[in-house]
Scaffold this active site. Structure first.
Site, mmCIF file in Angstrom:
data_model
loop_
_atom_site.group_PDB
_atom_site.id
_atom_site.type_symbol
_atom_site.label_atom_id
_atom_site.label_comp_id
_atom_site.label_asym_id
_atom_site.label_seq_id
_atom_site.Cartn_x
_atom_site.Cartn_y
_atom_site.Cartn_z
ATOM 1 N N HIS A 128 0.974 -1.085 0.145
ATOM 2 C CA HIS A 128 -0.073 -0.202 -0.083
ATOM 3 C C HIS A 128 0.964 1.526 0.158
ATOM 4 O O HIS A 128 2.262 1.306 0.527
ATOM 5 C CB HIS A 128 -0.929 0.281 1.568
ATOM 6 C CG HIS A 128 -0.188 -0.323 2.146
ATOM 7 N ND1 HIS A 128 0.193 0.528 3.221
ATOM 8 C CD2 HIS A 128 -0.116 -1.526 3.460
ATOM 9 C CE1 HIS A 128 1.113 0.646 4.329
ATOM 10 N NE2 HIS A 128 0.348 -1.083 4.918
ATOM 11 N N ALA A 129 0.253 2.737 0.006
ATOM 12 C CA ALA A 129 0.941 3.726 0.160
ATOM 13 C C ALA A 129 -0.189 4.727 0.419
ATOM 14 O O ALA A 129 -1.580 4.416 1.234
ATOM 15 C CB ALA A 129 0.759 3.913 -1.495
#
Ligand code: TYD
Length: 139
Positions: free
Chosen positions: A52-53
């Site tokens: 994820h970011a």
């Protein structure tokens, strides 16, 4: 935000024959105030974490015990870091996709974070993350 904004930060190491000590002060040793600390432990061999970011979150990732790899991706380039020292932290800016793997047995991954937990701050879909970056660069 690019990979060049991410880096290994050397933390102070106060050496002592009875055991070393590292202290981390927000906005002094690292470029953000610490709002949250979390850690990964009991990690089964072969596990992958992350994927994820974050829109606004900054983090410092530390191998408190053992070792693991962190792969950072700014949508254009990727870089793999091997973390294995409790006096080194990997600073991760906003809008950087990260994945963690190659955990050694008994490893502990501690993360210092600039904000409280907020699921709305995550990009969990890589294509959505890339689309966001493209929109920003064409504006
Ligand atoms: P996630 O951030 O996806 O973990 P990782 O990047 O290590 O794979 O979070 C896993 C789960 O834990 C998810 O359900 C959200 C929850 N969580 C919290 O409740 N608080 C937190 O501070 C964090 C980081 C996660």
């Amino acid at each position: 935000m690019t990979l060049e904004d991410c880096r290994i930060i050397e933390l102070p190491k106060i050496k002592n024959p009875s055991g070393n000590l590292t202290a981390i002060e927000g906005e002094f040793h690292i470029p953000f105030a610490i709002q949250r600390v979390y850690y990964l432990y009991d990690i089964p061999g072969g596990s992958e974490r992350g994927g994820h970011a974050h829109k606004n979150l900054q983090q410092l990732i530390i191998a408190m015990s053992g070792s693991f790899d962190v792969i950072l991706d700014d949508g254009y380039n990727q870089q793999r870091y091997h973390l294995n020292r409790p006096y080194q932290g990997l600073y991760v800016r906003t809008l950087i996709w990260r994945q963690l793997d190659n955990f050694s047995s008994g490893s502990v991954c501690m993360v210092l974070a600039s904000n409280h937990y907020d699921e709305a701050d995550y990009y969990r879909d890589y294509d959505e993350f890339l689309r966001t970056l493209t929109c920003r660069t064409t504006l």
